[in-house]
Scaffold this motif. Structure first.
Motif, PDB file in Angstrom:
ATOM      1  N   GLU A 284      37.899  31.094  46.601  1.00  0.00           N
ATOM      2  CA  GLU A 284      37.814  32.388  47.261  1.00  0.00           C
ATOM      3  C   GLU A 284      39.025  33.236  46.891  1.00  0.00           C
ATOM      4  OE1 GLU A 284      38.020  31.986  51.551  1.00  0.00           O
ATOM      5  OE2 GLU A 284      39.051  30.063  51.305  1.00  0.00           O
ATOM      6  N   VAL A 285      39.107  34.440  47.428  1.00  0.00           N
ATOM      7  CA  VAL A 285      40.192  35.362  47.074  1.00  0.00           C
ATOM      8  C   VAL A 285      41.547  34.763  47.427  1.00  0.00           C
ATOM      9  CG1 VAL A 285      41.228  37.595  47.634  1.00  0.00           C
ATOM     10  CG2 VAL A 285      38.760  37.428  47.198  1.00  0.00           C
ATOM     11  N   THR A 286      41.678  34.259  48.639  1.00  0.00           N
ATOM     12  CA  THR A 286      42.938  33.650  49.057  1.00  0.00           C
ATOM     13  C   THR A 286      43.042  32.243  48.491  1.00  0.00           C
ATOM     14  OG1 THR A 286      41.927  32.866  51.103  1.00  0.00           O
ATOM     15  CG2 THR A 286      43.034  34.998  51.176  1.00  0.00           C
ATOM     16  N   THR A 287      44.255  31.850  48.126  1.00  0.00           N
ATOM     17  CA  THR A 287      44.467  30.543  47.511  1.00  0.00           C
ATOM     18  C   THR A 287      45.364  29.630  48.334  1.00  0.00           C
ATOM     19  OG1 THR A 287      46.425  31.289  46.284  1.00  0.00           O
ATOM     20  CG2 THR A 287      44.271  31.594  45.222  1.00  0.00           C
ATOM     21  N   GLY A 288      46.071  30.164  49.314  1.00  0.00           N
ATOM     22  CA  GLY A 288      47.065  29.381  50.026  1.00  0.00           C
ATOM     23  C   GLY A 288      48.367  29.251  49.273  1.00  0.00           C
ATOM     24  N   ILE A 289      48.422  29.833  48.083  1.00  0.00           N
ATOM     25  CA  ILE A 289      49.627  29.807  47.246  1.00  0.00           C
ATOM     26  C   ILE A 289      50.283  31.173  47.323  1.00  0.00           C
ATOM     27  CG2 ILE A 289      50.519  29.470  44.904  1.00  0.00           C
ATOM     28  CD1 ILE A 289      47.981  27.774  44.370  1.00  0.00           C
ATOM     29  N   ASN A 290      51.528  31.207  47.704  1.00  0.00           N
ATOM     30  CA  ASN A 290      52.208  32.470  47.951  1.00  0.00           C
ATOM     31  C   ASN A 290      52.186  33.372  46.714  1.00  0.00           C
ATOM     32  OD1 ASN A 290      53.762  34.298  49.506  1.00  0.00           O
ATOM     33  ND2 ASN A 290      55.617  33.633  48.445  1.00  0.00           N
ATOM     34  N   GLY A 291      51.671  34.598  46.892  1.00  0.00           N
ATOM     35  CA  GLY A 291      51.684  35.583  45.818  1.00  0.00           C
ATOM     36  C   GLY A 291      50.609  35.419  44.778  1.00  0.00           C
ATOM     37  N   LEU A 292      49.613  34.558  44.991  1.00  0.00           N
ATOM     38  CA  LEU A 292      48.527  34.384  44.030  1.00  0.00           C
ATOM     39  C   LEU A 292      47.196  34.608  44.724  1.00  0.00           C
ATOM     40  CD1 LEU A 292      47.504  33.559  41.182  1.00  0.00           C
ATOM     41  CD2 LEU A 292      47.391  31.205  42.041  1.00  0.00           C
ATOM     42  N   VAL A 293      46.427  35.574  44.244  1.00  0.00           N
ATOM     43  CA  VAL A 293      45.086  35.838  44.749  1.00  0.00           C
ATOM     44  C   VAL A 293      44.126  35.912  43.561  1.00  0.00           C
ATOM     45  CG1 VAL A 293      45.716  36.972  46.915  1.00  0.00           C
ATOM     46  CG2 VAL A 293      45.623  38.314  44.805  1.00  0.00           C
ATOM     47  N   LEU A 294      42.847  35.669  43.844  1.00  0.00           N
ATOM     48  CA  LEU A 294      41.818  35.615  42.803  1.00  0.00           C
ATOM     49  C   LEU A 294      40.811  36.731  43.006  1.00  0.00           C
ATOM     50  CD1 LEU A 294      41.036  31.772  42.889  1.00  0.00           C
ATOM     51  CD2 LEU A 294      42.834  32.956  41.602  1.00  0.00           C
ATOM     52  N   ALA A 295      40.211  37.181  41.924  1.00  0.00           N
ATOM     53  CA  ALA A 295      39.164  38.202  41.987  1.00  0.00           C
ATOM     54  C   ALA A 295      38.222  38.015  40.816  1.00  0.00           C
ATOM     55  CB  ALA A 295      39.771  39.610  41.965  1.00  0.00           C
ATOM     56  N   GLY A 296      36.970  38.401  41.007  1.00  0.00           N
ATOM     57  CA  GLY A 296      35.984  38.305  39.933  1.00  0.00           C
ATOM     58  C   GLY A 296      34.617  37.970  40.479  1.00  0.00           C
ATOM     59  N   ASP A 297      33.599  38.076  39.626  1.00  0.00           N
ATOM     60  CA  ASP A 297      32.243  37.815  40.103  1.00  0.00           C
ATOM     61  C   ASP A 297      31.959  36.332  40.297  1.00  0.00           C
ATOM     62  OD1 ASP A 297      32.006  36.933  37.486  1.00  0.00           O
ATOM     63  OD2 ASP A 297      30.519  38.421  36.893  1.00  0.00           O
ATOM     64  N   TRP A 298      32.915  35.454  39.928  1.00  0.00           N
ATOM     65  CA  TRP A 298      32.744  34.019  40.154  1.00  0.00           C
ATOM     66  C   TRP A 298      33.442  33.573  41.431  1.00  0.00           C
ATOM     67  CZ3 TRP A 298      36.632  29.995  39.398  1.00  0.00           C
ATOM     68  CH2 TRP A 298      37.906  30.501  39.116  1.00  0.00           C
ATOM     69  N   ILE A 299      34.090  34.496  42.131  1.00  0.00           N
ATOM     70  CA  ILE A 299      34.862  34.173  43.321  1.00  0.00           C
ATOM     71  C   ILE A 299      33.984  34.350  44.563  1.00  0.00           C
ATOM     72  CG2 ILE A 299      36.879  34.825  44.693  1.00  0.00           C
ATOM     73  CD1 ILE A 299      37.468  33.445  41.982  1.00  0.00           C
ATOM     74  N   ARG A 300      34.094  33.398  45.464  1.00  0.00           N
ATOM     75  CA  ARG A 300      33.297  33.418  46.692  1.00  0.00           C
ATOM     76  C   ARG A 300      33.672  34.610  47.559  1.00  0.00           C
ATOM     77  NH1 ARG A 300      34.565  30.153  51.459  1.00  0.00           N
ATOM     78  NH2 ARG A 300      35.925  28.874  50.156  1.00  0.00           N
TER      79      ARG A 300
END
Length: 527
Positions: free
Chosen positions: A450-466
C-alpha cells in the motif's frame, strides 16, 4: 476522406451525486521548514505526487528513466510527422483525481474530447453499444439487458442471482478480501452470464488489465463493474486526448511543475535508494543526491527491484520486501500501429472493442481524434490504425519469429473486422511488445503493498499499489500519487489535497429498501 467524429463537451465536475469527497489532513497551508522529496518515476503516479508536494512548497525532484514524462502513458515522435505510444487509453468520467491533475494546465479539459460510443463486437458479429444506455444505475443495467443482442432474456433464468447481487452489494474496502483466492474466470463461471455477454460485458475488464481471466483477481473485476456500471452514475463513455499523450497532457504538466520549481531529470533511471540517519540518498548514473523523503512511483518491476535492494533489517522493511517479492507482472501486450494507403470506411467507429478473435482486443482509427494522425491522413489520404492485443505470449523482439507471428495474427484479425483493409498497402508501421504492467492476481488483497510502508520517509505510488477506493489503472496511479503526497504532508503538518472517489457503497447499501433487499438475498446464499 474520413468523416468528422461527433464529440460532446467534457464535463468539468462529478455528475454522480453519490461521488464521495475524501478530506485530507488539515495543517499549515505550506511547508514551514525546507523539505526535499525525490519522486522516482515520471508517470501518472509520480506526476500526481510531485504536483501535490510542489503546490505545498516542498522541494521536489523527479527522476524519470524515459526521454519523456508520462511513464506507461507516454508518447514520442518518430521524426517524420508520425508518432507512437504504448497504446490507446480511455479517460473515463470516473477518473476524478486524474482529471483534477490535468486541470492544473487545462481547467476546462479542452484537450480531452468525448467519444460518443465505443461498440464491442464478438467474432460472431454480435455488437453491444453504450451510446443509448442511461448512465444512472440501476437503469443502465436494465437497459443493457433489454437492448443487448448478447443477453437474450432467456439468459436471465440461468444467471446465479446471489452472485449477480454481489455486483451491487460492495463496500470499499471491506468487500475486497471476500474474493481472496478467486479468479475473474471463477467468478464468471458461478455468475453464469450468457456466453457472449460474459465476453463483452465482463471479460473485457479483465483483459484491459493485460491479464487472462484465469489469472486476474475477481475482486478487481467486481470493483470495475461497480465503478463503471452498477455503482456510478458517470456512465461507460469516456474521453480521449485531442493529440498524442505528451503534446496534450504531460508536456504541459511538466512545464507547470518546472514553473513550481520542480527539478525534472529525464533519461535518468535510479540505480539504488539508501536510507540514512537524516533521510534518503538517491543514486543514478551521474551521482547521489540527499533527500528528506522518497516517493517510489516507478513501474512495478523497477519498484520491486529497488525495494528488494534496500538495506536494513527492520520488521517493516522485511515485510515490505516480502510482499513486493510476491508480486509479478502481467503477460506481455502488443501494440501495432499502421499507416495505411487508404482510409477505412467512414462508418467505422473511432474505437472498437473486440472479443473472440485470434489476438485482437481493440482497434482504433486514430485520425478520428488525434491531431497528429489527422494531419498525416490529410497529407497521405490514408488511415492511421492501432491494433492492441492483451495477454499475448512472452515478450519478444517484434522482428523475431514470435513477434512476426503476433503481427500476422493481428493483421489477419484487422482484415476480418475491417475487410476493406485487405486491399490497402501498409506504408509504415511500428510494433511494441511490452510486459511492464503488474498482474492483479488472486493473492490476498491485504498482501499487496500500500502507499504507506512503515519506513520513515518512504511511500509508494502506482497502479500496482493497493488503494482503499474503487479505482484502477490510470486513476489508481493518480490517486495513490496524491495519497503518497498527502502522507508526507501530514507528517509535516501541512494541509493535503482532498480526493474524490466513485461511491464506495453499492446500490444495496444506499437506502433502506436496498438494505432490505440485501437481507433477503443474503438469506438465500449471497456473500
Amino acid at each position: 476522406m474520413t468523416r468528422t467524429t461527433q464529440y460532446h463537451a467534457v464535463p468539468n465536475a462529478p455528475r454522480d451525486p453519490h461521488a464521495e469527497r475524501l478530506i485530507a489532513h488539515r495543517g499549515h497551508d505550506r511547508i514551514e521548514s525546507a523539505r526535499s522529496v525525490a519522486v522516482v518515476g515520471g508517470g501518472i503516479a509520480g506526476l500526481a505526487a510531485a504536483t501535490g508536494l510542489a503546490e505545498r512548497g516542498v522541494d521536489v525532484t523527479i527522476f524519470e528513466s524515459a526521454p519523456q514524462l508520462g511513464g506507461r502513458v507516454r508518447s514520442w515522435p518518430l521524426g517524420d510527422g508520425r508518432n507512437m505510444s504504448r497504446g490507446f487509453h480511455a479517460f473515463f468520467r470516473q477518473y476524478y483525481n486524474l482529471r483534477a491533475l490535468l486541470r492544473r494546465t487545462d481547467p476546462a479539459l479542452d484537450r480531452l474530447v468525448a467519444v460518443t460510443d465505443y461498440p464491442l463486437q464478438t467474432n460472431t458479429g454480435l455488437t453491444d453499444s453504450f451510446e443509448s444506455i442511461p448512465r444512472t444505475p440501476p437503469l443502465n443495467l436494465a437497459a443493457f439487458v433489454l437492448q443487448s443482442p448478447t443477453f437474450p432474456l432467456a439468459g436471465l433464468a440461468k444467471v446465479d442471482l446471489p452472485s449477480a447481487f454481489e455486483l451491487i452489494d460492495l463496500q470499499f474496502p471491506q468487500s475486497l478480501s471476500l474474493y481472496d483466492g478467486e479468479s475473474a474466470a471463477a467468478f464468471l463461471d458461478r455468475l453464469r452470464f450468457p456466453h457472449d455477454a460474459r465476453h463483452l460485458a465482463l471479460e473485457v475488464f479483465a483483459r484491459s488489465f493485460f491479464a487472462d481471466p484465469h489469472d486476474f483477481a475477481a475482486r478487481e473485476l467486481v470493483t470495475m463493474f461497480h465503478t463503471y456500471f452498477t455503482g456510478s452514475a458517470e456512465g461507460l463513455l469516456f474521453d480521449v486526448p485531442v493529440d498524442d499523450f505528451n503534446t496534450s497532457l504531460w508536456d504541459p504538466l511538466g512545464d507547470y511543475l518546472r514553473d513550481a520549481s520542480v527539478t525534472i531529470h529525464l533519461d535518468s533511471p535510479v540505480d539504488a535508494l539508501h536510507q540514512t540517519e537524516r533521510g534518503w540518498r538517491v543514486s543514478t548514473s551521474v551521482g547521489t543526491e540527499p533527500f528528506d523523503a522518497v516517493v517510489l512511483a516507478a513501474d512495478p518491476r523497477t519498484s520491486r527491484g529497488l525495494i528488494a535492494a534496500l538495506g536494513g533489517e527492520t520488521q517493516q522493511l522485511v515485510d515490505l520486501q516480502a510482499r513486493a517479492a510476491r508480486r509479478t507482472n502481467a503477460p506481455a501486450f502488443a501494440v501495432l500501429r499502421l499507416w495505411m494507403s487508404d482510409t477505412v470506411r467512414p462508418d467505422r467507429p473511432a474505437f472498437l472493442g473486440t472479443s473472440g478473435y485470434q489476438l485482437l482486443d481493440n482497434i482504433s482509427v486514430l485520425e478520428r481524434f488525434e491531431a497528429t494522425a489527422a494531419a498525416w491522413t490529410q497529407t497521405h489520404n490514408g488511415s492511421v490504425l492501432e491494433l492492441h492485443a492483451y495477454a499475448v505470449d512472452a515478450p519478444a523482439d517484434p522482428n523475431s519469429l514470435q513477434g512476426q507471428a503476433i503481427r500476422a495474427a493481428l493483421l489477419a484479425d484487422m482484415r476480418t473486422v475491417f475487410p476493406e483493409t485487405h486491399d490497402m498497402e501498409i506504408l509504415a508501421e511500428e510494433c511494441l511488445l511490452e510486459d511492464d504492467c503488474s498482474l492483479a492476481d488472486v493473492s490476498p488483497w491485504q498482501d499487496h503493498p500500500e502507499v504507506t510502508t512503515g519506513i520513515n520517509g518512504l511511500v509508494l505510488a502506482g497502479d500496482w499499489i493497493r488503494a482503499p477506493l474503487p479505482v484502477a489503472l490510470m486513476e489508481r496511479a493518480a490517486t495513490t500519487g496524491l495519497l503518497a503526497a498527502n502522507e508526507l504532508l501530514a507528517g509535516w503538518n501541512v494541509t493535503g489535497h482532498d480526493l474524490f472517489s466513485p461511491p464506495r457503497r453499492g446500490l444495496l447499501r444506499r437506502s433502506a429498501l436496498g438494505r432490505a433487499v440485501r437481507n433477503i438475498v443474503q438469506a438465500n446464499g449471497a456473500r
